[in-house]
Enzyme design. Sequence first.
Site, mmCIF file in Angstrom:
data_model
loop_
_atom_site.group_PDB
_atom_site.id
_atom_site.type_symbol
_atom_site.label_atom_id
_atom_site.label_comp_id
_atom_site.label_asym_id
_atom_site.label_seq_id
_atom_site.Cartn_x
_atom_site.Cartn_y
_atom_site.Cartn_z
ATOM 1 N N THR A 141 3.228 -4.494 -11.159
ATOM 2 C CA THR A 141 3.679 -6.224 -10.297
ATOM 3 C C THR A 141 3.506 -6.724 -10.375
ATOM 4 O O THR A 141 3.599 -7.759 -10.954
ATOM 5 C CB THR A 141 3.136 -5.188 -8.994
ATOM 6 O OG1 THR A 141 3.105 -4.852 -7.945
ATOM 7 C CG2 THR A 141 3.178 -6.675 -8.247
ATOM 8 N N TYR A 170 9.975 -6.788 -4.227
ATOM 9 C CA TYR A 170 10.034 -7.230 -5.665
ATOM 10 C C TYR A 170 10.279 -6.061 -5.945
ATOM 11 O O TYR A 170 9.903 -5.326 -5.852
ATOM 12 C CB TYR A 170 8.911 -8.445 -6.092
ATOM 13 C CG TYR A 170 7.571 -7.490 -6.143
ATOM 14 C CD1 TYR A 170 7.249 -6.717 -6.710
ATOM 15 C CD2 TYR A 170 7.075 -7.743 -4.888
ATOM 16 C CE1 TYR A 170 6.575 -6.080 -6.506
ATOM 17 C CE2 TYR A 170 5.475 -7.174 -4.851
ATOM 18 C CZ TYR A 170 5.449 -5.556 -5.880
ATOM 19 O OH TYR A 170 4.051 -4.829 -5.682
ATOM 20 N N THR A 174 -0.415 -0.546 -10.369
ATOM 21 C CA THR A 174 -1.721 -0.361 -8.647
ATOM 22 C C THR A 174 -1.534 0.669 -8.379
ATOM 23 O O THR A 174 -2.511 1.173 -8.192
ATOM 24 C CB THR A 174 -1.945 -1.802 -8.111
ATOM 25 O OG1 THR A 174 -1.248 -1.679 -7.399
ATOM 26 C CG2 THR A 174 -2.379 -3.059 -8.395
ATOM 27 N N ASP A 175 -0.663 0.790 -7.777
ATOM 28 C CA ASP A 175 -0.829 2.160 -7.270
ATOM 29 C C ASP A 175 -1.551 3.944 -7.655
ATOM 30 O O ASP A 175 -2.126 4.588 -6.558
ATOM 31 C CB ASP A 175 1.454 2.235 -6.970
ATOM 32 C CG ASP A 175 1.450 1.998 -5.894
ATOM 33 O OD1 ASP A 175 0.823 1.308 -5.393
ATOM 34 O OD2 ASP A 175 3.266 2.293 -5.493
ATOM 35 N N LYS A 217 -7.410 2.667 -4.429
ATOM 36 C CA LYS A 217 -6.775 1.560 -4.154
ATOM 37 C C LYS A 217 -7.197 1.838 -2.718
ATOM 38 O O LYS A 217 -6.549 2.526 -2.377
ATOM 39 C CB LYS A 217 -5.493 1.551 -4.489
ATOM 40 C CG LYS A 217 -4.369 0.477 -3.990
ATOM 41 C CD LYS A 217 -3.091 0.734 -4.488
ATOM 42 C CE LYS A 217 -1.686 -0.727 -3.757
ATOM 43 N NZ LYS A 217 -0.898 -0.687 -4.764
ATOM 44 N N GLU A 228 -17.443 23.857 4.640
ATOM 45 C CA GLU A 228 -16.676 24.523 5.304
ATOM 46 C C GLU A 228 -16.065 25.621 5.020
ATOM 47 O O GLU A 228 -15.494 26.089 5.962
ATOM 48 C CB GLU A 228 -16.035 22.713 5.585
ATOM 49 C CG GLU A 228 -15.919 22.313 6.505
ATOM 50 C CD GLU A 228 -16.170 22.496 7.596
ATOM 51 O OE1 GLU A 228 -15.663 23.388 8.373
ATOM 52 O OE2 GLU A 228 -16.787 21.622 8.705
HETATM 53 C C1 SIN Z 1 1.712 -2.222 -8.270
HETATM 54 O O1 SIN Z 1 1.727 -1.819 -9.170
HETATM 55 O O2 SIN Z 1 0.839 -3.269 -6.991
HETATM 56 C C2 SIN Z 1 2.510 -1.466 -6.653
HETATM 57 C C3 SIN Z 1 3.697 -0.835 -8.532
HETATM 58 C C4 SIN Z 1 2.727 0.503 -8.888
HETATM 59 O O3 SIN Z 1 2.155 0.794 -9.037
HETATM 60 O O4 SIN Z 1 4.067 0.107 -10.804
#
Ligand code: SIN
Length: 348
Positions: free
Chosen positions: A31, A45, A111-112, A184, A305
């Site tokens: 992103t 997007y 971010t994923d 995240k 467990e």
């Molecule tokens: C992001 O970057 O926030 C989402 C998409 C990705 O991980 O490439």
Amino acid sequence: MFIITASQVQAQDAAQKAKLANVSILATGGTIAGSGASSTTTIGYTAATVGVQQLIKAVPELSKVANVSGEQVFQIASESMTNDHWLALGKRVNTLLAQSNVDGIVITHGTDTLEETAYFLNLVVKSRKPVVLVGAMRPSTAMSADGPINLYNAVLLAADPGAAGKGVMVAMGDQIHGARDVSKTNTSTPDAFKTLDLGMMGYIQGGKPYFYHVSTRKHTADTEFDISGLNALPQVDIVYGYANMNPVALDAFVAAGAKGIIHAGTGDGSLAAKVKPALSNARKNGTLIVRSSRVGQGIVARNGEANDDELDFVVSDTLNPQKARILLMLALTKTNNSKDIQRMFYNY
Ligand code: SIN
């Protein structure tokens, strides 16, 4: 009156540049390099459309804090990151950091899976020079895009001698997080990155990093992992625990050749009655089993467990399932011995 000639200005600029650290920016997409239809498009997007030179050009202030160079290593949304991408990226980072004219590295990333790439690099980078991952929750075209300030902070951090030897870091939202413990935690808000129970490393404020806390776990130059001769990583998959769970996914992964399974169990990594025999069989047939937890915080207790000694299972300690998968893949490049692998989970 003094008149400064063009050559004197050039000499001053060159002297100024020589004082700055050299930071390589490796762009992988996400992103932070995304674009939307309008300034209010913050969902829906397209990730990974803007190239590294454009990212650098959008933050002219970078030239005041470091001599930056850009390299487009991939241009993907990070949900499509693979083991092959990681091996290529890790090798490129090691090559660059071995050069005396590179002082630090910034990696722009979706971010994923950013936390996963960060932890992989935390285990395989063979240098104490700073490596910083950075992303954005809003695309570059959005009103209040967070990418430019995050990139500026990441370069500041990578250029700072105080950041050396602290392991791979993540710079998001004016905060510094350690690769091992950050996650995240939100699908869409700009404050998505948190180190929930173990605590973030510090802040970036007023153009300076402030450190308060570092992980005691081994990283980078102090690990036993070496990817220089590797062309692939062993197959390790994750099975998710839930009420009414069945062994179908587990059996399919094992049949497809999984060398290791991360069981993202409920609570303290507990095993459903219907699934425990299949996990035990898989282990008897040679697949390494790591009990992790879907909860996201806390230690998975060995012999808590489940009787791990009897079942010959490993526990993930505090690693979440996606990071446990990375450590198990790298562990399996060294050994199949569950005791040795358990040691690694307590060391890294
Ligand atoms: C992001 O970057 O926030 C989402 C998409 C990705 O991980 O490439």
